[in-house]
Each structure stands twice: as structure tokens, then as C-alpha cells.
Design a protein around this motif. Structure first.
Motif, PDB file in Angstrom:
ATOM      1  N   ARG A   1       6.028   6.099  -4.102  1.00 38.38           N
ATOM      2  CA  ARG A   1       5.236   6.162  -2.880  1.00 38.38           C
ATOM      3  C   ARG A   1       3.757   6.439  -3.167  1.00 38.38           C
ATOM      4  O   ARG A   1       3.045   6.920  -2.297  1.00 38.38           O
ATOM      5  CB  ARG A   1       5.803   7.219  -1.924  1.00 38.38           C
ATOM      6  CG  ARG A   1       7.182   6.854  -1.375  1.00 38.38           C
ATOM      7  CD  ARG A   1       7.702   7.879  -0.368  1.00 38.38           C
ATOM      8  NE  ARG A   1       8.938   7.447   0.241  1.00 38.38           N
ATOM      9  CZ  ARG A   1      10.147   7.620  -0.291  1.00 38.38           C
ATOM     10  NH1 ARG A   1      10.252   8.243  -1.475  1.00 38.38           N
ATOM     11  NH2 ARG A   1      11.232   7.191   0.327  1.00 38.38           N
ATOM     12  N   THR A   2       3.298   6.112  -4.348  1.00 44.17           N
ATOM     13  CA  THR A   2       1.884   6.263  -4.675  1.00 44.17           C
ATOM     14  C   THR A   2       1.055   5.324  -3.810  1.00 44.17           C
ATOM     15  O   THR A   2       1.327   4.120  -3.742  1.00 44.17           O
ATOM     16  CB  THR A   2       1.630   5.959  -6.161  1.00 44.17           C
ATOM     17  OG1 THR A   2       2.475   6.785  -6.959  1.00 44.17           O
ATOM     18  CG2 THR A   2       0.178   6.206  -6.530  1.00 44.17           C
ATOM     19  N   TRP A   3       0.040   5.869  -3.153  1.00 42.30           N
ATOM     20  CA  TRP A   3      -0.816   5.052  -2.282  1.00 42.30           C
ATOM     21  C   TRP A   3      -1.633   4.083  -3.129  1.00 42.30           C
ATOM     22  O   TRP A   3      -2.342   4.484  -4.050  1.00 42.30           O
ATOM     23  CB  TRP A   3      -1.734   5.947  -1.469  1.00 42.30           C
ATOM     24  CG  TRP A   3      -2.800   5.232  -0.687  1.00 42.30           C
ATOM     25  CD1 TRP A   3      -4.149   5.247  -0.915  1.00 42.30           C
ATOM     26  CD2 TRP A   3      -2.606   4.396   0.462  1.00 42.30           C
ATOM     27  NE1 TRP A   3      -4.809   4.486   0.017  1.00 42.30           N
ATOM     28  CE2 TRP A   3      -3.888   3.931   0.873  1.00 42.30           C
ATOM     29  CE3 TRP A   3      -1.487   3.977   1.179  1.00 42.30           C
ATOM     30  CZ2 TRP A   3      -4.079   3.095   1.973  1.00 42.30           C
ATOM     31  CZ3 TRP A   3      -1.671   3.145   2.273  1.00 42.30           C
ATOM     32  CH2 TRP A   3      -2.938   2.721   2.652  1.00 42.30           C
ATOM     33  N   TRP A  52       0.575  16.574   4.810  1.00 43.88           N
ATOM     34  CA  TRP A  52      -0.587  15.686   4.700  1.00 43.88           C
ATOM     35  C   TRP A  52      -1.719  16.119   5.630  1.00 43.88           C
ATOM     36  O   TRP A  52      -1.486  16.609   6.744  1.00 43.88           O
ATOM     37  CB  TRP A  52      -0.195  14.259   5.021  1.00 43.88           C
ATOM     38  CG  TRP A  52       0.524  13.566   3.898  1.00 43.88           C
ATOM     39  CD1 TRP A  52       0.936  14.099   2.719  1.00 43.88           C
ATOM     40  CD2 TRP A  52       0.929  12.193   3.888  1.00 43.88           C
ATOM     41  NE1 TRP A  52       1.563  13.149   1.958  1.00 43.88           N
ATOM     42  CE2 TRP A  52       1.576  11.972   2.637  1.00 43.88           C
ATOM     43  CE3 TRP A  52       0.808  11.142   4.791  1.00 43.88           C
ATOM     44  CZ2 TRP A  52       2.090  10.731   2.285  1.00 43.88           C
ATOM     45  CZ3 TRP A  52       1.323   9.900   4.442  1.00 43.88           C
ATOM     46  CH2 TRP A  52       1.952   9.695   3.206  1.00 43.88           C
ATOM     47  N   GLY A 104       0.787  -1.222   0.000  1.00 41.42           N
ATOM     48  CA  GLY A 104       0.000   0.000   0.000  1.00 41.42           C
ATOM     49  C   GLY A 104       0.814   1.265   0.000  1.00 41.42           C
ATOM     50  O   GLY A 104       0.355   2.292  -0.499  1.00 41.42           O
ATOM     51  N   TRP A 105       2.051   1.205   0.502  1.00 40.58           N
ATOM     52  CA  TRP A 105       2.786   2.435   0.778  1.00 40.58           C
ATOM     53  C   TRP A 105       3.904   2.749  -0.204  1.00 40.58           C
ATOM     54  O   TRP A 105       4.024   3.879  -0.656  1.00 40.58           O
ATOM     55  CB  TRP A 105       3.371   2.381   2.187  1.00 40.58           C
ATOM     56  CG  TRP A 105       2.362   2.525   3.270  1.00 40.58           C
ATOM     57  CD1 TRP A 105       1.947   1.551   4.132  1.00 40.58           C
ATOM     58  CD2 TRP A 105       1.619   3.699   3.611  1.00 40.58           C
ATOM     59  NE1 TRP A 105       1.003   2.056   4.998  1.00 40.58           N
ATOM     60  CE2 TRP A 105       0.783   3.370   4.706  1.00 40.58           C
ATOM     61  CE3 TRP A 105       1.583   4.995   3.106  1.00 40.58           C
ATOM     62  CZ2 TRP A 105      -0.076   4.291   5.299  1.00 40.58           C
ATOM     63  CZ3 TRP A 105       0.725   5.921   3.694  1.00 40.58           C
ATOM     64  CH2 TRP A 105      -0.092   5.564   4.789  1.00 40.58           C
ATOM     65  N   LEU A 163      -7.348   7.778   0.964  1.00 35.23           N
ATOM     66  CA  LEU A 163      -6.436   8.675   0.259  1.00 35.23           C
ATOM     67  C   LEU A 163      -6.524  10.114   0.756  1.00 35.23           C
ATOM     68  O   LEU A 163      -5.515  10.838   0.751  1.00 35.23           O
ATOM     69  CB  LEU A 163      -6.726   8.627  -1.244  1.00 35.23           C
ATOM     70  CG  LEU A 163      -5.783   9.418  -2.150  1.00 35.23           C
ATOM     71  CD1 LEU A 163      -4.344   8.922  -2.003  1.00 35.23           C
ATOM     72  CD2 LEU A 163      -6.230   9.326  -3.608  1.00 35.23           C
ATOM     73  N   MET A 183      -3.914  11.578   3.010  1.00 35.42           N
ATOM     74  CA  MET A 183      -2.585  11.866   2.461  1.00 35.42           C
ATOM     75  C   MET A 183      -2.589  13.048   1.506  1.00 35.42           C
ATOM     76  O   MET A 183      -1.554  13.398   0.943  1.00 35.42           O
ATOM     77  CB  MET A 183      -2.042  10.621   1.764  1.00 35.42           C
ATOM     78  CG  MET A 183      -1.673   9.511   2.736  1.00 35.42           C
ATOM     79  SD  MET A 183      -1.789   7.882   2.004  1.00 35.42           S
ATOM     80  CE  MET A 183      -3.382   7.335   2.622  1.00 35.42           C
TER      81      MET A 183
END
Length: 307
Positions: free
Chosen positions: A24-26, A90, A12-13, A33, A36
């Protein structure tokens, strides 16, 4: 064209590729989302604070209460993320630290931290210490060309600086405070580190603790597998979780028997997950999370008020 190959991944991270780059795209649940999403600075008060970015090394983000009759203490904030993910802009941090700034009240100064594996520890701790030196320069009137710097210098009491951090940011509270303590008061004057507030710091050992074995994390944001992978990527190469950065109570760390002569307070938040107060969805929708978050804010306010 040669395709990049994933050589390591934290579900996921983040994904690490064979050329050393990191994505680092979720990729976890899309409903998470929003936590973030970056919050942009604003100088018109919202919920009692204004938000300002201060460029430089390290970059800083200032949460400034709308009005105060007295100089404000400073909370120097280190975000979490296992040394590998996260950003001070964030929403998950904004929703808590803007609220905390207004409640204490205090000037919250959040630090943009370098991330591993591109920048393994002690890079984040070095940035935290550099942020403290930036505050010292401001306190001495040697900086202040940026408008937000001038706002901070005019509003803050630099003799009441508190270090505060979430999860791995709590580890940085310990490290930066220890490094700061190696210098005398003249080195820091007129700045003074008045206290440290590590929030659920990532203090671990190579062997599982009883709580790790008995209380399995069930959050998409945090599992023991994630913890292990983050620290493998974040700690100096060739080291284990017994490194003093993550195990200050271990044999490799300075002995804890050396008393610092400081008052220590402990707050236990029961029935909630790791860094629960950053989960806006849980805080808004679960009464227990909401109550524990409110209790945490009151405890921080009381601690700062007594020092």
C-alpha cells in the motif's frame, strides 16, 4: 530468488501480488503524501484537543476536547478507503476530526479497521460493531485499565453515541446501526446509539448511475475505475456492487419500506469532490472548499446538539 508478480493494482494506492501480499505504498503525486502521514498521540492540547490511542480489538483513537462543563457526546468514527486502504492515524482524518471534536464539542473515537483484500467485508463492519461493544463495556465500568479509557469514561455521555463515517465508512454507519437496532435497549444500556452521520457513503449499483455517467471524477484520490477495483477487492468474493453492503436500496437488501421512525436530515455540498473535507490542501487554499467544510461542521454540530 523468485520475484513476486503484480496480479491486481489500484493506481497510486495498492498492488496485490501473486503470493497474496499487498503493498500500500503511495505511488501517486508526492505532494499528496503528507495527507497519509500518521499523526502521533499527544496529551498536551493542540488546537483544543488531546489525542490518545487505546489498544485492543479493535484499536481506537480518541480525540478529546480540552475542557467541557458537561458530559460529551461520542462520535464513533469509521474511516473510508473503499474497504481496502487508509488508516485512522492519517493526517487527512486528524485535521478534520480534531477540528470537529473541538467544534461540537464531542469525544471522537476513531476505529482501526481491517483492510481488504486480506480481510474482505464484513470484516470492517464486524470491527465497527466490536468497537460499539467496547464502548458498552466502558459505559458499564467493565473496562478502563488503559489511561485513555479512563479519560473517555470520565468525560463522555454514553447515552449519546453517534456513528459517523466517510465514504465506505458511511456504509459501515448504516450496517453497524442496523445491526445495533436488532438488539433491544436493555442489551445496550446504559449506552444508546442516538444517531448516524454517513458522510458521502459509497452506496452504488452494478449499473452506473446518471451522476456517475455525467460527473466524471477528476481527482487523483478518486475515480470510477478506483471505485470499481476497490469494491471488487473489498466485497465478499463472487458478489457484485449490488450486494447489500454497498447497495442497501437494491433487491438483495432488506426492503426500505420498513420505516424506522427516525428523523432524517440531508445536507448537499455543491461544487466539491468526494470527501472534500479530508483534503487539507483544498480546504486551506480554495474558498469554496473551506466554506463547504465549515458548513458541514456546523450541520454536524447542530444535529448532535438536537439529539
Amino acid at each position: 530468488m523468485t520475484r513476486k508478480r503484480v496480479v491486481d493494482e489500484v493506481s497510486g494506492w495498492l498492488r496485490v501480488f501473486d503470493d497474496g501480499t499487498v503493498d500500500r505504498t503511495w505511488t501517486g503525486p508526492p505532494e499528496a503524501l503528507f495527507l497519509m502521514n500518521p499523526v502521533q498521540p499527544f496529551d498536551t492540547p493542540r488546537d483544543g484537543v488531546t489525542l490518545h490511542d487505546i489498544p485492543g480489538y479493535p484499536s481506537l483513537r480518541l480525540y478529546l476536547p480540552e475542557s467541557s462543563s458537561e458530559p460529551l457526546p461520542i462520535l464513533l468514527h469509521f474511516h473510508g478507503g473503499g474497504f481496502c486502504i487508509s488508516h485512522f492515524s492519517w493526517f487527512m482524518y486528524h485535521q478534520f476530526y480534531s477540528r470537529l471534536a473541538a467544534a461540537v464539542p464531542a469525544a471522537v473515537v476513531s476505529v482501526e479497521l481491517p483492510l481488504a483484500p486480506e480481510h474482505r467485508m464484513p470484516s470492517a463492519a464486524d470491527a465497527g460493531f466490536a468497537a460499539l461493544l467496547r464502548l458498552r463495556r466502558l459505559a458499564r465500568g467493565r473496562d478502563g485499565s488503559d489511561p485513555a479509557e479512563r479519560l473517555l469514561r470520565a468525560a463522555a455521555d454514553f447515552s449519546r453515541v453517534f456513528l459517523i463515517g466517510d465514504s465506505s465508512g458511511g456504509n459501515l454507519v448504516h450496517l453497524v446501526a442496523a445491526w445495533a437496532g436488532e438488539e433491544d435497549s436493555e442489551f445496550w444500556s446504559p449506552l444508546r446509539v442516538a444517531g448516524g452521520i454517513p458522510l458521502q457513503p459509497g452506496f452504488v449499483r452494478s449499473t452506473r448511475s446518471r451522476s456517475e455517467l455525467e460527473l466524471q471524477a477528476d481527482s487523483v484520490f478518486f475515480t470510477l475505475d478506483m471505485l470499481d477495483k476497490f469494491l471488487a477487492l473489498g466485497l465478499p468474493q463472487g458478489t457484485t456492487k449490488d450486494h447489500p453492503f454497498t447497495c442497501p436500496m437494491g433487491n438483495a437488501a432488506p426492503p426500505l419500506e420498513q420505516a424506522a421512525g427516525q428523523e432524517v436530515e440531508v445536507l448537499v455540498s455543491g461544487g466539491v469532490s468526494h470527501s472534500f473535507y479530508l483534503n487539507k490542501f483544498a480546504v486551506d487554499n480554495d474558498p469554496h472548499h473551506r466554506e463547504e467544510t465549515a458548513e458541514l461542521i456546523v450541520a454536524i454540530k447542530d444535529f448532535v446538539g438536537r439529539h
